[in-house]
Write a protein that holds these residues in place. Structure first.
Motif, mmCIF file in Angstrom:
data_model
loop_
_atom_site.group_PDB
_atom_site.id
_atom_site.type_symbol
_atom_site.label_atom_id
_atom_site.label_comp_id
_atom_site.label_asym_id
_atom_site.label_seq_id
_atom_site.Cartn_x
_atom_site.Cartn_y
_atom_site.Cartn_z
ATOM 1 N N ALA A 191 8.342 -0.443 -11.577
ATOM 2 C CA ALA A 191 7.668 -1.610 -10.998
ATOM 3 C C ALA A 191 6.383 -1.191 -10.292
ATOM 4 N N THR A 192 5.528 -2.140 -10.154
ATOM 5 C CA THR A 192 4.324 -1.949 -9.345
ATOM 6 C C THR A 192 4.381 -2.930 -8.177
ATOM 7 N N THR A 193 3.846 -2.485 -7.052
ATOM 8 C CA THR A 193 4.050 -3.238 -5.806
ATOM 9 C C THR A 193 2.732 -3.470 -5.081
ATOM 10 N N THR A 245 1.466 -4.674 -1.275
ATOM 11 C CA THR A 245 2.026 -4.798 0.069
ATOM 12 C C THR A 245 0.974 -5.277 1.060
ATOM 13 N N ASP A 277 10.162 5.072 -4.210
ATOM 14 C CA ASP A 277 8.871 4.382 -4.278
ATOM 15 C C ASP A 277 7.824 5.118 -3.466
ATOM 16 N N SER A 315 3.592 4.548 -1.920
ATOM 17 C CA SER A 315 2.527 3.563 -1.724
ATOM 18 C C SER A 315 1.341 4.179 -0.999
ATOM 19 N N SER A 364 6.073 -7.270 0.737
ATOM 20 C CA SER A 364 5.620 -6.708 -0.535
ATOM 21 C C SER A 364 6.122 -7.565 -1.689
ATOM 22 N N THR A 382 6.712 -7.328 -5.800
ATOM 23 C CA THR A 382 6.897 -6.341 -6.866
ATOM 24 C C THR A 382 7.100 -7.048 -8.194
#
Lengths: 268, 342
Positions: A42-44, A46, A85, A87, A253, A255
């Protein structure tokens, strides 16, 4: 400097409700003989606010992006999950203070959890379990002094706490609400700028009286059948640590990711 | 559809409710709160309370009423600066209104005359003068086989390679005079990197202890400071280091590092004695300040804060020598170099 007392009352209420309900509801066996597994990427995005008194008394706010990889395996009533994860975030003073100071952070987390799904509440399965969280963050603070000094502050945690989940099939997909409340653990928080020479890491214990933290998420898998699918997740994280230099943060966030299912019961 | 709307509304309420509850409205900017924060940060991090015998509680009690009663930001800054001045520490400063507004304690060695003018050395003693491409280092030939290198500052970053260029030019050097008089310091890592051009192996040149707890006596154990060989060229023949009372901070780290080398002799006057590693902090109103966060020790565990590092051979310029545009320290170094590197 007077600081407002952090509160996680809504989170605590959710946790209590989740813990209490299974005892009053009809237990429903969810025994499955075979094992189901899934991998997701996944990409998140935030957005968050923070005060890290190690670096500054000012609250900073900003946005970040990152990625996550997760593995889940369920056997019978038990669901085991590992999520990693990372970030990168950028912050500016939240209150509009007259300063050109900036912060940026690299953060990484590894969360391992084990949940036992044992009851049905409002048409969804309730699970209770334990989550173990390891996290580390490098916060770079650029001061607005004459030489634009850059200082680095490292914090790392190992925390443990109860986790509750509620899962329900809805609108052709599956919704999952989770609440993780770390209550104790260990912290590594150097006393000052990590760029100067330091001794080796020293871990200190974190007691429930020092820690107020909660991690709530709502995930929706758009399809529960088939080998692959899309999912989306909203997550709210609150964290407050009372220490010599206290840390407080709150982030939201969003996702989006893909999930690959494998195992005998992938269409469950 | 109804339950989804409900969940979304709940999440939004929790999210917005938590932000202020968790982070608060931000620190107060009234003068009492600002003063308390600065005082508290010094209480947590400043390294010389015990060594200098400072009763920080009493200092705070004396200045707080003045800070609260300050009629303007300028007056408030003056009160803070006066309080910080009680620490008698050149690494302690307050920058209230931007780059040109830094206020710091002036030590007696900030204003003492050392009768040193580098241009006189270039004019009267050197047969050739050059500088590195970015101007950080000036150098020239003082006598056959004896070179002179002037490092006026260790400010900036990433130019320690300039010394490699100097050593490349001074291929016939049997001895080098390294002049750091009037060097106000700068970057400690850079200074140690430059020192690494003059050592053949790693050597411990001192120790630091960082504040690491709330009590004024809470420090880490000794953390060794080491000078290691650096750069593409190294010079391990005799080095004569020139120092004076205008050498502060990183210039003193450099002196400490070179003093640990067997090929180095220090000539001149004692350094200023400003050893505390600076830590920068910011205030809720955007002002910044700096404080010392460590105590530095010589290899024999002596604290040189406020004392300085004494040379091996004491030589000082005088008003009379200055009238003749002579540099007695340089002359002594040149004579010494001729004896050790004939």
């Amino acid at each position: 400097m007077p600081m407002p007392k952090p509160t996680v009352t809504p989170m605590a209420a959710c946790l209590c409700a989740a813990l209490a309900l299974p005892a009053t509801m009809r237990a429903q066996s969810l025994v499955h003989a075979s094992r189901e597994q899934s991998l997701s990427l996944a990409t998140t995005f935030t957005a968050g606010d923070r005060v890290d008194a190690s670096a500054s008394p000012l609250p900073y706010g900003g946005t970040g992006f990152g990625g996550a990889a997760s593995y889940q395996s369920s056997v019978g009533q038990f669901l085991f999950s590992v999520t990693a994860d990372g970030s990168r975030s950028f912050y500016v003073p939240r209150t509009g203070a007259p300063t050109s100071a900036r912060e940026s952070a690299f953060a990484s987390r590894l969360e391992t959890s084990l949940v036992r799904q044992s009851a049905t509440v409002v048409g969804g399965r309730v699970g209770l379990g334990l989550a173990v969280l390891s996290s580390a963050e490098l916060l770079e603070h650029q001061y607005a002094d004459v030489t634009s000094t850059r200082a680095a502050y490292i914090t790392a945690f190992g925390l443990v706490g109860p986790l509750t989940t509620w899962t329900r099939d809805a609108a052709g997909g599956r919704a999952r609400l989770s609440l993780d409340v770390p209550v104790a653990g260990v912290v590594y928080q150097p006393y000052g700028d990590a760029r100067v020479e330091r001794e080796g890491p020293r871990l200190r214990g974190v007691t429930p009286s020092q820690l107020r933290a909660a991690d709530a998420a709502l995930r929706y898998d758009f399809a529960v059948r088939g080998a692959a699918g899309l999912f989306s997740e909203y997550r709210l994280r609150g964290f407050a640590l009372k220490n010599v230099e206290p840390i407080r943060s709150l982030s939201h966030s969003l996702t989006v990711g893909i999930v690959e299912r494998f195992g005998a019961q992938r269409d469950r | 559809m109804k339950w989804r709307t409900l969940v979304a509304a709940c999440l939004l309420a929790v999210a917005t409710g938590c932000t202020d509850a968790l982070l608060g409205p931000g620190p107060s900017q009234d003068r009492g709160a600002l003063f308390d924060d600065v005082w508290h940060q010094f209480d947590l991090h400043y390294s010389f309370f015990e060594l200098k015998g400072i009763d920080w509680d009493a200092v705070g009690a004396r200045y707080r009423p003045q800070a609260v009663a300050a009629a303007s930001d300028t007056a408030f800054a003056r009160v803070l600066a006066n309080m910080l001045g009680e620490l008698h520490d050149v690494h302690v400063s307050l920058t209230p209104f931007g780059d040109a507004s830094t206020i710091r304690y002036l030590s007696p060695y900030d204003t003492i005359s050392t009768w040193f003018w580098p241009q006189w050395i270039e004019a009267h003693y050197l047969s050739s003068v050059d500088s590195t491409s970015d101007g950080h280092v000036r150098f020239g030939r003082a006598a056959p086989g004896i070179w002179y290198v002037d490092i006026p500052s260790f400010a900036g970053d990433g130019w320690s390679g300039d010394i490699d260029a100097v050593l490349g030019a001074a291929v016939d050097a049997r001895a080098i005079i390294v002049d750091i008089r009037h060097n106000g310091g700068g970057n400690k890592t850079l200074a140690t990197d430059v020192a690494g051009r003059f050592t053949d192996r790693a050597r411990t040149f001192g120790y630091i202890r960082l504040r690491d707890g709330t009590r004024h006596t809470d420090f880490t154990s000794d953390i060794a400071e080491t000078v290691t060989p650096t750069g593409s060229r190294r010079f391990t023949r005799p080095v004569i280091l020139l120092t004076d009372r205008h050498d502060f901070s990183s210039a003193e780290n450099f002196t400490l590092a070179l003093r640990a080398l067997p090929n180095v002799t220090v000539i001149g006057d004692t350094t200023a004695g400003a050893s505390g590693g600076p830590l920068v902090r910011e205030m809720a109103n955007g002002w910044t300040y700096q404080l010392s966060q460590w105590i530095e020790y010589t290899p024999s565990h002596h604290v040189y804060e406020g004392v300085g590092l004494a040379p091996d051979i004491v030589v000082k310029n005088t008003a009379a020598s200055a009238n003749q545009q002579r540099d007695l320290v340089f002359e002594a170094a040149l004579a010494y170099a001729r004896t050790v590197a004939p």
